[in-house]
Design a protein around this motif. Structure first.
Motif, PDB file in Angstrom:
ATOM      1  N   MET A   1       0.779  -1.428  -0.095  1.00  0.00           N
ATOM      2  CA  MET A   1      -0.144   0.011  -0.136  1.00  0.00           C
ATOM      3  C   MET A   1       0.834   1.358  -0.091  1.00  0.00           C
ATOM      4  O   MET A   1       1.595   1.333   0.966  1.00  0.00           O
ATOM      5  CB  MET A   1      -0.916   0.003   1.191  1.00  0.00           C
ATOM      6  CG  MET A   1      -1.782   1.056   1.302  1.00  0.00           C
ATOM      7  SD  MET A   1      -2.798   1.137   2.932  1.00  0.00           S
ATOM      8  CE  MET A   1      -3.260  -0.698   3.210  1.00  0.00           C
ATOM      9  N   LEU A  34      -2.549   2.776   9.904  1.00  0.00           N
ATOM     10  CA  LEU A  34      -1.837   1.918   8.750  1.00  0.00           C
ATOM     11  C   LEU A  34      -0.621   1.554   8.777  1.00  0.00           C
ATOM     12  O   LEU A  34       0.210   1.861   8.176  1.00  0.00           O
ATOM     13  CB  LEU A  34      -2.141   2.484   7.472  1.00  0.00           C
ATOM     14  CG  LEU A  34      -3.810   3.268   7.117  1.00  0.00           C
ATOM     15  CD1 LEU A  34      -3.802   4.103   5.904  1.00  0.00           C
ATOM     16  CD2 LEU A  34      -4.588   1.845   6.883  1.00  0.00           C
ATOM     17  N   ALA A  37       2.054   0.625   5.877  1.00  0.00           N
ATOM     18  CA  ALA A  37       1.600   1.209   4.714  1.00  0.00           C
ATOM     19  C   ALA A  37       2.976   2.179   4.650  1.00  0.00           C
ATOM     20  O   ALA A  37       3.528   2.872   5.506  1.00  0.00           O
ATOM     21  CB  ALA A  37       0.360   2.169   4.994  1.00  0.00           C
TER      22      ALA A  37
END
Length: 120
Positions: A1, A34, A37
């Motif tokens: 990501m 996240l 990420a």
């Protein structure tokens, strides 16, 4: 990501040039929200260059951050509108925060309503 995060435009005291800026709290927020990420601040390069920048870095998600009112910084408006069209064409997820969500709404045809008591 790989997340691209748009930036506001700031004036630096003592300089006659604008700067792209992202609040330092974004790094902590993204690390917690996240973990793992990768994210990259996306400069306001204008429509002709901003999507090439994101494609070159392999950005596959976008966050349009808060900041100035729509229409007050044309280069930022142009950059983020171009990013929205680019993301839509590739079916990439986009999250709008404050101004970012307002821009997404305007692009979709919504009208903004003035809000009293806004923080900034």
């Amino acid at each position: 990501m790989r997340i691209g995060v748009s930036m506001r435009v700031m004036a630096a005291a003592g300089y006659s040039e604008d700067r792209d800026a992202l609040a330092q709290i974004w790094a902590l927020f993204l690390a917690v929200a996240l973990p793992g990420a990768l994210w990259l601040p996306v400069p306001n390069l204008g429509a002709a260059q901003v999507t090439d920048f994101c494609a070159g870095w392999g950005i596959d998600r976008l966050i349009l951050s808060g900041g100035e009112d729509i229409g007050t910084v044309p280069r930022r408006d142009e950059s983020e509108l171009s990013l929205l069209a680019w993301a839509e064409a590739r079916q990439l997820p986009v999250l709008g925060i404050c101004r970012g969500m307002q821009l997404m709404g305007c692009r979709a045809g919504a009208a903004l309503q003035p809000v009293t008591g806004h923080v900034a």
